[in-house]
Write an enzyme that holds these catalytic residues in place. Sequence first.
Site, mmCIF file in Angstrom:
data_model
loop_
_atom_site.group_PDB
_atom_site.id
_atom_site.type_symbol
_atom_site.label_atom_id
_atom_site.label_comp_id
_atom_site.label_asym_id
_atom_site.label_seq_id
_atom_site.Cartn_x
_atom_site.Cartn_y
_atom_site.Cartn_z
ATOM 1 N N ARG A 71 0.648 -1.176 -0.076
ATOM 2 C CA ARG A 71 -0.009 -0.024 0.046
ATOM 3 C C ARG A 71 0.630 1.423 0.217
ATOM 4 N NH1 ARG A 71 -3.864 -2.937 -1.850
ATOM 5 N NH2 ARG A 71 -5.264 -4.049 -0.246
ATOM 6 N N ASN A 101 -0.062 -2.079 -7.304
ATOM 7 C CA ASN A 101 -1.270 -1.440 -7.317
ATOM 8 C C ASN A 101 -1.206 -0.333 -6.080
ATOM 9 O OD1 ASN A 101 -1.981 -3.614 -5.460
ATOM 10 N ND2 ASN A 101 -3.716 -3.613 -6.160
ATOM 11 N N ASP A 159 -1.716 -6.505 -11.289
ATOM 12 C CA ASP A 159 -2.503 -7.214 -10.108
ATOM 13 C C ASP A 159 -3.218 -6.257 -9.435
ATOM 14 O OD1 ASP A 159 -2.838 -9.693 -8.726
ATOM 15 O OD2 ASP A 159 -2.916 -8.326 -6.945
ATOM 16 N N HIS A 239 -3.241 -16.316 -7.696
ATOM 17 C CA HIS A 239 -4.438 -16.821 -6.923
ATOM 18 C C HIS A 239 -5.395 -17.195 -7.853
ATOM 19 C CE1 HIS A 239 -5.827 -13.113 -8.975
ATOM 20 N NE2 HIS A 239 -5.327 -12.099 -8.147
ATOM 21 N N ASP A 314 -1.320 -13.336 -0.868
ATOM 22 C CA ASP A 314 -2.121 -12.260 -1.416
ATOM 23 C C ASP A 314 -2.501 -11.081 -0.286
ATOM 24 O OD1 ASP A 314 -3.628 -10.275 -2.816
ATOM 25 O OD2 ASP A 314 -4.752 -11.664 -3.655
ATOM 26 N N GLY A 333 -10.295 -8.191 -0.293
ATOM 27 C CA GLY A 333 -9.003 -8.566 0.321
ATOM 28 C C GLY A 333 -8.989 -9.280 1.787
#
Length: 438
Positions: A71, A101, A159, A239, A314, A333
């Site tokens: 993040r 991302n 992703d 995933h 993930d 998530g």
Amino acid sequence: MWWFKNVKIVDLETGSTQAKDVLVEGEKILEVSGSLTEEEVQKRARSEVQVIDGTGKYLFPGLIDVHTHLREPGQEEKEEIATGARAALKGGFTTILAMPNTKPVLDNRALVEFVCRQGERAGAAKVYPIGAITKGEEGKELTEMVDLAAGGARAFSDDGREVQNAELLRLAMEYVKLTNLPLISHCEDENLARGGSMHKGEVSARLGLRGIPACAESVMVARDILLAEETGSKLHLAHISAKESVELIRAAKQRGVDVTAEVNPHHLIFTDEAIAESNYNTSYKVNPPLGSAEDRDALLEGILDGTLDMLATDHAPHTWEEKKRPFAEAPFGIAGFETALAAIWTYLVQPGKLPVETLLKAWSLNPAQRFNLQGGSVQPGGIADLVLFDPEHQEEIEADRFISKAQNTPFLGQVLQGFASMVWVNGELRFQRETIGN
Ligand code: DOR
């Protein structure tokens, strides 16, 4: 020097586990042998000897997590590189790959170098960035992948999104060959998935939630395998959650396509029924969504027969503010670092469904080989990224004990068994579990 006495070492070739003594000097593993005497150890030591009694514990190669969301930059309220890298370490991960991302997206060299620097500064798990395939992850224009690789990117992915334009992805696969790095596919057809919040099936119908059909994943798995076959590029599939995808990967490997794939613990443990049973707990909302029991069983078969090469968390941290929204509106998530290993141990290894050597291949050796990273085994000459793992240690998962800024995990309140007691990176002890109160 570290002297690990009487630790269980798993032979990844034969699967046999034997108690051994291990010596670590500096950054490297010096020796792995039967029990050593004080005299033998002193003879070899070039620094003060610190003894670890490993009786009843395993010495694992440090786990490598190839799929994480840290993040930073941009969403530090969810996670920072430092908090993520420390949470990872606590979970037994000595190396993690960070998805691009972020805000902004890791699509230029300066940002990739920033993640490397922040990772080094954190001094916890080793952090390596994954560069974006397209600028802003918008699926329109390719990034300068060669430059990103020079800056430290270890793979490329959009992703969180999938490159929808097949011709652009084909070009990316041609271009990425110059870096010799894998391209990681998020495997999602946006048109098929749009608006859904869980797996499409009987449970979504019952709960009145719009479903995401399994083919939203598998059509892209098929497409991306065909493109990798066409271009000869290295492809890694993130995933994997659907049984149809497992079949496609198995067939592709038989044809010799250079494809690897990962599975997340939550897809191996839960099904879409968990959303009903938990009364719409958004900590079960994840993308790709939790599938049917047949999907879960096919994934386990896939990891057992090597069709699925890797385990990956993930780790996708979110704030409670967002996760407390109604199910259909909450973000996708699951925060995975601090529970993933114990969850796999509790649900799969302990009941005898997953051999420990398969776990270690899938979470250490195979990621190291595929992404050209140090570690993967406990062998003389190897890097001393190591985990002293206690298979007996039980802990209740409590939000206020998390190192991660996020606690969006379905394991809250559960007692899990099998945790890292101590973790070394480059021969340096960087984590020690506080056991007081357990
Ligand atoms: O559940 C998910 N969360 N899946 C993804 O692909 C992205 C991730 C995120 O970034 O939160």
